[in-house]
Write a protein that holds these residues in place. Structure first.
Motif, PDB file in Angstrom:
ATOM      1  N   MET A  52       0.819  -1.215   0.000  1.00 30.02           N
ATOM      2  CA  MET A  52       0.000   0.000   0.000  1.00 30.02           C
ATOM      3  C   MET A  52       0.853   1.265   0.000  1.00 30.02           C
ATOM      4  O   MET A  52       0.429   2.304  -0.505  1.00 30.02           O
ATOM      5  CB  MET A  52      -0.924   0.017   1.230  1.00 30.02           C
ATOM      6  N   THR A  53       2.065   1.179   0.557  1.00 30.71           N
ATOM      7  CA  THR A  53       2.933   2.359   0.591  1.00 30.71           C
ATOM      8  C   THR A  53       3.655   2.589  -0.736  1.00 30.71           C
ATOM      9  O   THR A  53       4.251   3.653  -0.937  1.00 30.71           O
ATOM     10  CB  THR A  53       4.015   2.218   1.676  1.00 30.71           C
ATOM     11  N   GLY A  54       3.640   1.592  -1.605  1.00 35.79           N
ATOM     12  CA  GLY A  54       4.414   1.693  -2.842  1.00 35.79           C
ATOM     13  C   GLY A  54       5.875   1.337  -2.658  1.00 35.79           C
ATOM     14  O   GLY A  54       6.668   1.471  -3.592  1.00 35.79           O
ATOM     15  N   LEU A  55       6.258   0.876  -1.465  1.00 37.83           N
ATOM     16  CA  LEU A  55       7.640   0.457  -1.225  1.00 37.83           C
ATOM     17  C   LEU A  55       7.956  -0.863  -1.913  1.00 37.83           C
ATOM     18  O   LEU A  55       9.119  -1.183  -2.171  1.00 37.83           O
ATOM     19  CB  LEU A  55       7.910   0.333   0.281  1.00 37.83           C
ATOM     20  N   MET A  56       6.899  -1.664  -2.166  1.00 41.87           N
ATOM     21  CA  MET A  56       7.024  -2.896  -2.936  1.00 41.87           C
ATOM     22  C   MET A  56       5.920  -2.912  -3.974  1.00 41.87           C
ATOM     23  O   MET A  56       4.888  -2.237  -3.805  1.00 41.87           O
ATOM     24  CB  MET A  56       6.897  -4.129  -2.030  1.00 41.87           C
ATOM     25  N   LEU A  63      -2.892  -2.165  -6.973  1.00 45.19           N
ATOM     26  CA  LEU A  63      -3.380  -1.409  -5.821  1.00 45.19           C
ATOM     27  C   LEU A  63      -3.517   0.042  -6.221  1.00 45.19           C
ATOM     28  O   LEU A  63      -2.604   0.628  -6.816  1.00 45.19           O
ATOM     29  CB  LEU A  63      -2.424  -1.494  -4.634  1.00 45.19           C
ATOM     30  N   THR A  64      -4.668   0.618  -5.891  1.00 49.88           N
ATOM     31  CA  THR A  64      -4.881   2.044  -6.073  1.00 49.88           C
ATOM     32  C   THR A  64      -5.022   2.669  -4.700  1.00 49.88           C
ATOM     33  O   THR A  64      -5.863   2.253  -3.900  1.00 49.88           O
ATOM     34  CB  THR A  64      -6.154   2.305  -6.900  1.00 49.88           C
ATOM     35  N   VAL A  65      -4.162   3.651  -4.410  1.00 43.85           N
ATOM     36  CA  VAL A  65      -4.149   4.309  -3.106  1.00 43.85           C
ATOM     37  C   VAL A  65      -4.399   5.798  -3.318  1.00 43.85           C
ATOM     38  O   VAL A  65      -3.634   6.460  -4.036  1.00 43.85           O
ATOM     39  CB  VAL A  65      -2.798   4.080  -2.398  1.00 43.85           C
ATOM     40  N   LEU A  66      -5.505   6.297  -2.751  1.00 46.90           N
ATOM     41  CA  LEU A  66      -5.876   7.712  -2.886  1.00 46.90           C
ATOM     42  C   LEU A  66      -5.948   8.127  -4.361  1.00 46.90           C
ATOM     43  O   LEU A  66      -5.624   9.251  -4.740  1.00 46.90           O
ATOM     44  CB  LEU A  66      -4.890   8.603  -2.131  1.00 46.90           C
ATOM     45  N   LEU A 159      -3.701   6.488   6.961  1.00 48.65           N
ATOM     46  CA  LEU A 159      -2.694   6.214   7.982  1.00 48.65           C
ATOM     47  C   LEU A 159      -2.514   4.704   8.085  1.00 48.65           C
ATOM     48  O   LEU A 159      -3.473   3.967   8.349  1.00 48.65           O
ATOM     49  CB  LEU A 159      -3.143   6.794   9.325  1.00 48.65           C
ATOM     50  N   LEU A 160      -1.287   4.236   7.873  1.00 49.17           N
ATOM     51  CA  LEU A 160      -0.968   2.807   7.914  1.00 49.17           C
ATOM     52  C   LEU A 160      -0.143   2.522   9.162  1.00 49.17           C
ATOM     53  O   LEU A 160       0.956   3.065   9.329  1.00 49.17           O
ATOM     54  CB  LEU A 160      -0.181   2.400   6.661  1.00 49.17           C
ATOM     55  N   LEU A 161      -0.670   1.688  10.051  1.00 47.08           N
ATOM     56  CA  LEU A 161      -0.021   1.386  11.329  1.00 47.08           C
ATOM     57  C   LEU A 161       0.231  -0.120  11.412  1.00 47.08           C
ATOM     58  O   LEU A 161      -0.718  -0.906  11.454  1.00 47.08           O
ATOM     59  CB  LEU A 161      -0.912   1.824  12.498  1.00 47.08           C
TER      60      LEU A 161
END
Length: 575
Positions: A52-56, A63-66, A159-161
């Protein structure tokens, strides 16, 4: 879903040929909600968050985020979200304020806006009085609050925790939860990965993963409803409750079972009459009482049930002789000062053979200091501690040979293989020759280390790290076992396996001192000392402590209710 802040479409991710971390995940994250991401160790939770962060990037699917595609617009996503990884990168030799300054620089926060934002976040996290304190000297709960503040420097829409509550006491976890809940009122979407299933039950929606597959997506109540009418309380148990639980779990069709004070909580299969059969096996004189199911009951049921009540480790452990009158672990007025600060003050208790004693308390209360004094890792300023009759000041070597120690943080040698760690600790505990080989082979078989004997300890999944740490601690068949938050961050199935071994070892006469932030684990204890601000504020069995705080509003309090009420009561007396 058009208003989703995250849309996950047929996402799969592999690591090498063998490991399928995620397999065809379809899900969405909504704004203004807390979405719980739950599952056993190695289920794929951290992998999904990092996608989700785009780090991978996923191997398959998207995945579409925002509104941004992670494959094409990772930078746009990373500037718009807040992310707090599992091991948040605070700089422990920098102060609270210096960490905020550093992360503000990294996030490109305009200097003109910083004072107002810092003030808002420090007030929000209740850290305003600690801006000059080094991050390394903060309690676990305060570190997590600082991590959250750093993640919120630019107010995100998502917010990803990743497991923010690990190692945090119940009061701090409630504070953290309330803070995040307040953010959702502003429309922020939150993903909260967790090993605490009471947190999952409080989420708006949950995604339940296992071995990379999505088993359930929806409201927690929808999953809990699947075990309605199958959760029972067995009370008035004849004899000791630990073997009673093992006998109940041996009944075919019993899905799960845990100790709750002097009672047993059971989840049964669909077959009629299972609860009555288990009650007879356990020696319960009262009729099984149907009780309200919890998310954890449904979670374990969905995963196919717990590990049962048999411990091969205990079966291979010699029974210790019963010795009336002499406690195995003693604390007599234990006191520890660091300069002018009293970390522990006049702590006293005794633990007889074959009992579990719990040290509970908020982060920074003094329980770990007490714990370390009793296992010889910290020299007391005053008072004395004894293990198996040996004074820890005068006879420290003899005392240490009688105890096994499992540290709060993974303390084995990460660059050594599983087999090398087992061999090293066998030698440390004085095992040699045929006896050493026999115990190493036994631990390898019991904990199924065979396929991973040559694997570096640091590369093991968390659950296997904990198994290895326990195997090393019991290698020499100790009389006393010291467990410092032994299952922190571990999923419920692995925790049940762990406590199956501990309960069975106690029945062989092993004496256990444990610290934990899992209040359901505290129920396994015979007695508990609650420590706050360096002093013992309550001592008793789990049922006795719960009875102390019961009132008309809370006639049947949980251990967490008791913990919070007793700490708050102590604060009120001191005010």
């Amino acid at each position: 879903m058009t208003d989703a802040v995250v849309q996950i479409s047929s996402v799969s991710k592999r690591f090498g040929e063998a490991i399928q971390a995620l397999d065809g995940i379809e899900a969405s994250i909504r704004p203004g909600e807390i979405t719980g991401l739950v599952g056993p160790d190695g289920a794929g939770k951290t992998t999904l968050i990092r996608l989700m962060t785009g780090l991978m990037l996923p191997d398959e699917g998207s995945l579409t985020v925002l509104g941004f595609d992670t494959a094409r617009d990772a930078a746009s996503i990373q500037t718009a979200i807040g992310y707090m990884p599992q091991r948040f990168g605070l700089y422990e030799d920098l102060s609270v304020q210096e960490n905020l300054d550093l992360y503000a620089d990294l996030r490109g926060l305009p200097k003109a806006e910083r004072a107002a934002i810092f003030d808002e976040l420090l007030t929000f996290t209740d850290l305003a009085a600690f801006t000059t304190r080094l991050a390394g000297r903060l309690s676990g709960g305060m570190k997590q609050k600082l991590g959250l503040a750093c993640a919120l420097l630019k107010k995100p829409r998502l917010l990803l925790l990743d497991e923010p509550g690990v190692g945090v006491d119940p009061i701090s976890r409630r504070d953290l939860w309330k803070m995040v809940e307040d953010l959702t009122h502003e429309g922020i979407g939150v993903v909260w990965s967790t090993a605490y299933l009471d947190e999952a039950q409080a989420c708006d929606r949950v995604l339940l993963l296992n071995r990379g597959k999505l088993l359930f997506a929806g409201k927690p109540s929808e999953l809990t409803g699947k075990v309605d009418g199958r959760v029972f309380r067995l009370g008035d148990i004849e004899g000791r409750r630990r073997p009673a639980l093992a006998r109940a779990l041996a009944v075919p069709g019993i899905v799960d079972g845990v100790i709750q004070g002097q009672a047993i909580r059971l989840v049964t299969g669909d077959k009629i009459g299972l609860a009555e059969e288990a009650a007879r096996a356990a020696g319960a004189r009262a009729k099984p009482q149907p009780i309200q199911p919890r998310f954890e009951d449904a979670f374990v049921d969905l995963l196919g049930g717990g590990p049962g009540g048999r411990s091969l480790l205990a079966e291979a452990t010699r029974a210790l002789p019963v010795e009336e009158g002499r406690p195995v672990i003693e604390a007599r007025g234990l006191t520890k000062h660091f300069g002018d600060f009293a970390a522990a003050q006049d702590i006293s208790f005794e633990i007889p053979r074959g009992q579990i004693f719990g040290l509970l308390g908020p982060n920074g209360a003094g329980k770990s200091t007490t714990f370390k004094m009793l296992c010889g890792l910290l020299k007391p300023t005053g008072g004395e501690g004894r293990v198996a009759g040996f004074d820890l000041r005068r006879d420290s070597a003899e005392a240490r040979n009688r105890l096994g120690y499992m540290a709060q943080k993974f303390s084995l040698y990460g660059d050594l293989s599983v087999a090398q760690n087992l061999a090293f600790f066998a030698g440390v505990y004085g095992l040699t020759g045929a006896r050493k080989r026999e115990r190493i082979d036994l631990m390898t078989e019991i904990f199924d280390f065979g396929p991973r004997r040559t694997m570096s300890a640091k590369d093991l999944p968390l659950g296997l790290k904990q198994r290895l740490a326990l195997a090393c601690a019991v290698m020499h068949e100790p009389e006393a076992l010291f467990l410092d938050e032994p299952t922190s961050g571990v999923d419920p199935i692995t925790r049940r396996e762990f406590w199956t071994h501990i309960n069975a070892l106690v029945e062989k006469g092993v004496t256990v001192l444990v610290t934990t932030h899992f209040m359901d684990e505290a129920e396994y204890c015979d007695r508990i000392s609650l420590i706050y601000r360096g002093r013992a504020i309550a001592l008793g069995s789990p049922d006795e402590l719960k009875a102390r705080v019961a009132d008309a509003a809370h006639p049947d309090p949980t251990m967490e209710d008791a913990f919070i009420a007793l700490v708050q009561g102590s604060e009120a007396k001191a005010a």
